[in-house]
Design an enzyme around this catalytic site. Structure first.
Site, PDB file in Angstrom:
ATOM      1  N   ARG A   1       9.412  49.140 -42.370  1.00 36.24           N
ATOM      2  CA  ARG A   1      10.610  49.789 -41.917  1.00 36.24           C
ATOM      3  C   ARG A   1      11.365  49.105 -40.790  1.00 36.24           C
ATOM      4  O   ARG A   1      12.535  49.070 -40.848  1.00 36.24           O
ATOM      5  CB  ARG A   1      10.029  51.307 -41.401  1.00 36.24           C
ATOM      6  CG  ARG A   1      10.183  52.134 -42.506  1.00 36.24           C
ATOM      7  CD  ARG A   1       9.729  53.423 -42.036  1.00 36.24           C
ATOM      8  NE  ARG A   1       9.354  53.923 -43.166  1.00 36.24           N
ATOM      9  CZ  ARG A   1       8.494  55.277 -43.155  1.00 36.24           C
ATOM     10  NH1 ARG A   1       8.378  55.693 -42.113  1.00 36.24           N
ATOM     11  NH2 ARG A   1       8.016  55.689 -44.268  1.00 36.24           N
TER      12      ARG A   1
ATOM     13  N   ARG B   1       4.617  51.714 -37.077  1.00 38.52           N
ATOM     14  CA  ARG B   1       3.788  52.576 -38.094  1.00 38.52           C
ATOM     15  C   ARG B   1       3.884  52.116 -39.697  1.00 38.52           C
ATOM     16  O   ARG B   1       5.197  52.370 -40.215  1.00 38.52           O
ATOM     17  CB  ARG B   1       4.163  53.904 -37.883  1.00 38.52           C
ATOM     18  CG  ARG B   1       3.315  54.998 -38.919  1.00 38.52           C
ATOM     19  CD  ARG B   1       3.756  56.403 -38.758  1.00 38.52           C
ATOM     20  NE  ARG B   1       4.992  56.612 -39.056  1.00 38.52           N
ATOM     21  CZ  ARG B   1       5.347  57.155 -40.034  1.00 38.52           C
ATOM     22  NH1 ARG B   1       4.498  57.591 -40.933  1.00 38.52           N
ATOM     23  NH2 ARG B   1       6.559  57.434 -40.593  1.00 38.52           N
TER      24      ARG B   1
ATOM     25  N   HIS C   1      13.247  58.346 -36.584  1.00 40.44           N
ATOM     26  CA  HIS C   1      12.269  59.155 -37.445  1.00 40.44           C
ATOM     27  C   HIS C   1      10.632  59.247 -36.974  1.00 40.44           C
ATOM     28  O   HIS C   1      10.118  60.502 -36.996  1.00 40.44           O
ATOM     29  CB  HIS C   1      11.975  58.472 -38.748  1.00 40.44           C
ATOM     30  CG  HIS C   1      11.209  58.724 -39.708  1.00 40.44           C
ATOM     31  ND1 HIS C   1      11.281  60.067 -40.413  1.00 40.44           N
ATOM     32  CD2 HIS C   1       9.963  58.402 -40.409  1.00 40.44           C
ATOM     33  CE1 HIS C   1      10.441  60.239 -41.500  1.00 40.44           C
ATOM     34  NE2 HIS C   1       9.570  59.150 -41.380  1.00 40.44           N
TER      35      HIS C   1
ATOM     36  N   GLU D   1       4.980  52.417 -50.744  1.00 42.56           N
ATOM     37  CA  GLU D   1       5.971  52.514 -49.709  1.00 42.56           C
ATOM     38  C   GLU D   1       6.063  50.761 -49.027  1.00 42.56           C
ATOM     39  O   GLU D   1       4.946  50.212 -49.094  1.00 42.56           O
ATOM     40  CB  GLU D   1       6.032  53.531 -48.685  1.00 42.56           C
ATOM     41  CG  GLU D   1       6.105  54.937 -49.179  1.00 42.56           C
ATOM     42  CD  GLU D   1       5.920  56.004 -48.372  1.00 42.56           C
ATOM     43  OE1 GLU D   1       7.133  56.251 -47.499  1.00 42.56           O
ATOM     44  OE2 GLU D   1       4.977  56.665 -48.123  1.00 42.56           O
TER      45      GLU D   1
ATOM     46  N   HIS E   1      14.057  55.407 -39.471  1.00 45.62           N
ATOM     47  CA  HIS E   1      13.940  55.483 -40.994  1.00 45.62           C
ATOM     48  C   HIS E   1      15.047  54.911 -41.604  1.00 45.62           C
ATOM     49  O   HIS E   1      16.164  55.187 -41.160  1.00 45.62           O
ATOM     50  CB  HIS E   1      13.463  56.811 -41.591  1.00 45.62           C
ATOM     51  CG  HIS E   1      13.030  56.793 -42.987  1.00 45.62           C
ATOM     52  ND1 HIS E   1      13.745  56.455 -43.807  1.00 45.62           N
ATOM     53  CD2 HIS E   1      11.730  57.083 -43.445  1.00 45.62           C
ATOM     54  CE1 HIS E   1      12.867  56.498 -45.183  1.00 45.62           C
ATOM     55  NE2 HIS E   1      11.873  56.844 -44.950  1.00 45.62           N
TER      56      HIS E   1
HETATM   57  C1  SIN Z   1       9.173  58.793 -46.406  1.00 44.67           C
HETATM   58  O1  SIN Z   1       8.696  59.434 -47.338  1.00 44.67           O
HETATM   59  O2  SIN Z   1      10.101  57.910 -46.424  1.00 44.67           O
HETATM   60  C2  SIN Z   1       8.559  58.961 -44.884  1.00 44.67           C
HETATM   61  C3  SIN Z   1       7.263  58.929 -44.993  1.00 44.67           C
HETATM   62  C4  SIN Z   1       6.752  58.518 -43.635  1.00 44.67           C
HETATM   63  O3  SIN Z   1       7.419  58.382 -42.723  1.00 44.67           O
HETATM   64  O4  SIN Z   1       5.662  58.069 -43.572  1.00 44.67           O
END
Ligand code: SIN
Length: 552
Positions: A286, A382, A347, A112, A240
């Protein structure tokens, strides 16, 4: 008649259930949750849990990624703890029966934004549900745990609340119990506990558009703040970047792991844009991605941008992301063949109730863990999938201290005798419930428009004035009418919104998730620190609830 438990847990996600499972070996536990037991944000977590599991990864790299994403204000001590203790906590979950996806004999680790390595354990795209389900099965085998579904915390009962000479949140203060609304009977119940853990999750419902479930109304923040707990860094609310843009989809989340598998963000004309904003492109942290999308949407006037996975093999999409694939299909988008419209939505709350590295707040006997707490792990932004990790690690670490406090309290006077009964006083049934929904709507719009991804002093001041007026109205409504879940939630989102606004107004810089057009630079000299609020002046907790009468 008050209910007495040794440990009271507020919330039933990963943080609450992990703690309950561990402390129930030492004493009785009551879990209160305002909906059905499984209805927590954990259930909806898609991406997974970040942890060092691969040969080519290291704790140092996980620490470094977390700190870089957090823009210089993570608490390094807890970052090290969370990264190092993560693998052991995950093995415990696996021992309880949780199944994370494998590729051969190794974990199939996802990627991610902001992660330099593949380190996201997942169960397809329903990781949170796998964890929640596993913990619930374990909880049901424990005789020492009683579950109070459809019960909502109204307020904590602390010594300061009972004795005006004690300053809220001071060394003499401590948590004794709480008043709880039984949403089935509409009666207020009193619960007394030796230790209380707040694990009530976040506050996405403060914003008009959110990936969060309806339960995320800032209850824990608001309850703790009213009791004199310290609250930090509320200005850092994470948006998000990719929620499904469809009027009926309620901002359904499209996991960042989709971009981790090669998904590309595009404008309506098909152009890519993330390479202009960050060297990591679509997998930038993010805050960067959400701001870039916001900027591009404002520039083009388009309602959304698009996520493109059509170049990936269809079967891999369906296998790896079955829930996302099916949900998009339900709304008319076949991800394997067409672009999916996406927008950012609120989010994750990176600020929260301040805790030490064992989850203890500044109020004795009150602990917090999970999204409601501020442990310093996330700093100004985060790192993706560090939140389930935080809940697991912190709830485990809270156990020793909580059990010690419980054992000590066996010798203290019977707390039940100290606690006053709840008295509804002259409150009557509301004849104007519409006020609640109007105020609720106004707060969420105001937060979205004035305290969103891009802020300015003028907009924040406007928000400050509006929220003050709304709070006054809500307090008045609260005193005059019988409480309901809706009025409690309204009061909680209003107080949480005010804390976010205050945080944003005071932090005169741009860092991570807080971006203010009037203060574009990072100001390390003044702001490389936390922004802490505490209500020691009893602004919100006094006069003591007029509905409460003390026993003779
Ligand atoms: C996601 O799956 O994009 C969310 C995961 C997260 O917020 O840590």
């Amino acid at each position: 008649m008050a209910i007495k438990k040794n440990f009271i847990v507020i919330g039933s996600g990963v943080a609450g259930l992990t703690f309950a499972l561990k402390v129930c070996k030492f004493g009785s536990v009551g879990i209160i949750t305002k909906e059905a037991l499984e209805e927590s944000a954990t259930k909806y977590a898609q991406g997974g849990i970040a942890s060092v599991m691969a040969q080519d990864d290291s704790f140092e790299l996980h620490v470094q990624d977390t700190m870089e994403t957090g823009r210089g204000i993570c608490h390094e001590d807890f970052v090290h703890i969370a990264c190092r203790e993560g693998p052991a906590r995950i093995r415990e979950l696996i021992d309880l029966g949780a199944q994370f996806d494998l590729r051969g004999t190794e974990f199939d680790l996802g990627k991610e934004g902001g992660h330099s390595k593949r380190r996201i354990l997942h169960a397809h795209d329903l990781t949170g549900w796998e964890i929640e389900k596993t913990l619930i099965e374990a909880i049901h085998t424990e005789k020492n745990i009683e579950i109070f579904e459809y019960h909502m915390a109204i307020d904590l009962i602390t010594r300061a609340r009972l004795d005006e000479k004690i300053k809220p949140g001071s060394l003499e203060d401590e948590a004794l119990g709480l008043y709880v609304l039984n949403n089935k009977t509409q009666q207020v119940e009193t619960m007394v506990g030796d230790v209380i853990l707040l694990a009530s999750g976040g506050a996405g419902k403060v914003y008009l558009y959110t990936s969060n479930p309806d339960t995320a109304t800032g209850d824990g923040i608001s309850v703790a703040y009213r009791a004199g707990a310290k609250i930090a860094n509320m200005e850092f609310f994470q948006f998000h970047p990719t929620c499904l843009f469809h009027p009926k989809a309620k901002s359904f989340l499209i996991s960042e792991t989709v971009r981790g598998e090669g998904g590309i963000l595009r404008l309506e004309n098909g152009d890519t844009f993330m390479e202009k904003y960050h060297e990591l492109g679509c997998l930038a942290p993010r805050d960067v991605v959400a701001r870039a999308i916001d900027h591009e949407m404002k520039k083009s006037g388009d309602d959304c941008v698009y996520l493109d996975v059509t170049h990936l093999e269809g079967y891999r999409i369906r296998e790896r992301f079955p829930n996302i694939y099916q949900t998009c299909l339900k709304f008319g988008f076949d991800m394997s063949r067409e672009l999916v419209p996406v927008v950012p939505a609120a989010h994750y709350m990176c600020g929260g109730v301040v805790v030490d590295t064992n989850g203890q707040t500044n109020i004795k006997r009150l602990f917090a863990s999970g999204e409601v707490c501020f442990s310093g792990l996330h700093g100004a932004n985060r790192l993706a999938s560090n939140s389930l990790l935080e809940g697991l690690v912190l709830s485990h670490r809270a156990v020793d201290k909580a059990v010690t406090l419980f054992k000590e309290s066996k010798n203290s006077p019977n707390q039940l005798e100290l606690i006053p009964a709840w008295d509804p006083g002259s409150a009557v049934d509301s004849d104007e419930s519409v006020v609640v929904s109007h105020n609720w709507d106004e707060i969420r719009r105001l937060m979205w428009n004035y305290v969103g991804i891009v802020r300015s002093d003028k907009r924040l001041k406007r928000a400050e004035r509006r929220i003050q007026l709304l709070l006054e109205e809500i307090q008045e409504y609260y005193w005059n009418f019988k409480i309901t879940k809706d009025t409690l939630e309204l009061r909680n989102i209003a107080i949480t919104a005010q804390l976010i606004i205050q945080g944003a107004l005071t932090r005169n810089e741009s860092r991570g998730l807080h971006y203010n057009l009037d203060h574009l630079d990072v100001d390390d000299e003044n702001w490389k620190r936390d922004n802490v609020f505490q209500d020691t002046a009893r602004r919100l907790i006094t006069p003591i609830n007029p509905r409460i009468v003390t026993h003779e």
